[in-house]
Design a protein around this motif. Sequence first.
Motif, PDB file in Angstrom:
ATOM      1  N   THR A   1       0.832  -1.200   0.000  1.00  0.00           N
ATOM      2  CA  THR A   1       0.000   0.000   0.000  1.00  0.00           C
ATOM      3  C   THR A   1       0.868   1.251   0.000  1.00  0.00           C
TER       4      THR A   1
ATOM      5  N   PHE B   1      -3.953  -3.766   4.680  1.00  0.00           N
ATOM      6  CA  PHE B   1      -5.101  -3.549   3.815  1.00  0.00           C
ATOM      7  C   PHE B   1      -6.313  -3.061   4.603  1.00  0.00           C
TER       8      PHE B   1
ATOM      9  N   GLN C   1      -6.643   0.731   5.238  1.00  0.00           N
ATOM     10  CA  GLN C   1      -6.872   1.642   4.116  1.00  0.00           C
ATOM     11  C   GLN C   1      -8.291   2.205   4.229  1.00  0.00           C
TER      12      GLN C   1
ATOM     13  N   ASP D   1     -12.072   3.208   3.568  1.00  0.00           N
ATOM     14  CA  ASP D   1     -13.144   2.517   2.855  1.00  0.00           C
ATOM     15  C   ASP D   1     -13.324   3.077   1.447  1.00  0.00           C
TER      16      ASP D   1
ATOM     17  N   TRP E   1     -11.134   1.280  -1.147  1.00  0.00           N
ATOM     18  CA  TRP E   1     -11.635  -0.030  -1.554  1.00  0.00           C
ATOM     19  C   TRP E   1     -12.910   0.108  -2.360  1.00  0.00           C
TER      20      TRP E   1
ATOM     21  N   VAL F   1      -2.926  -5.031  -6.551  1.00  0.00           N
ATOM     22  CA  VAL F   1      -4.210  -5.672  -6.276  1.00  0.00           C
ATOM     23  C   VAL F   1      -4.418  -6.783  -7.303  1.00  0.00           C
TER      24      VAL F   1
ATOM     25  N   ILE G   1     -14.364  -5.327   3.733  1.00  0.00           N
ATOM     26  CA  ILE G   1     -14.035  -3.916   3.551  1.00  0.00           C
ATOM     27  C   ILE G   1     -15.244  -3.145   3.051  1.00  0.00           C
ATOM     28  N   SER G   2     -15.584  -3.282   1.809  1.00  0.00           N
ATOM     29  CA  SER G   2     -16.716  -2.547   1.253  1.00  0.00           C
ATOM     30  C   SER G   2     -18.002  -3.284   1.568  1.00  0.00           C
TER      31      SER G   2
ATOM     32  N   VAL H   1     -10.580  -8.706   1.930  1.00  0.00           N
ATOM     33  CA  VAL H   1      -9.139  -8.612   1.700  1.00  0.00           C
ATOM     34  C   VAL H   1      -8.405  -9.394   2.774  1.00  0.00           C
TER      35      VAL H   1
END
Length: 123
Positions: free
Chosen positions: A13, A19, A22, A24, A27, A47, A72-73, A84
């Motif tokens: 990153t 990860f 990071q 939101d 992602w 990625v 994440i999302s 992730v």
Amino acid sequence: MKVFRVVVDSYPTADGKPFTDQPDEFWQRVVDHHNDGLSEDVIPDWVPDISEYMYTFEPQHIIPPQQRGAPISQDEQGYPLLVVPSLTRRHFFARHAAKARVDQLIEWGCVAHVESADIGPWT
């Protein structure tokens, strides 16, 4: 008997953080551009093909153990869209489990390795 520890020497990153640290928004951009087929210049080179890491869930759906990570999302119903690799667990009692986690982290561009140590007497 041995214990195996997963060590991440570096993350790919931009800020060098995991990860899961990071934003939101980062992602979400990756997911949006992947879904729209616009991966050029937005999805970083490190990625991998996220197709195998993307899911839409029904409430009763269970993530297979080998695919668990940090969601994440999320979609409007709150179910993960992208999972992730995370390192919430660093110590393993089986070498193959630690190696599998390292292999996944390496696929995502990390520099990682497995260390081992003998387990001493329990108190």
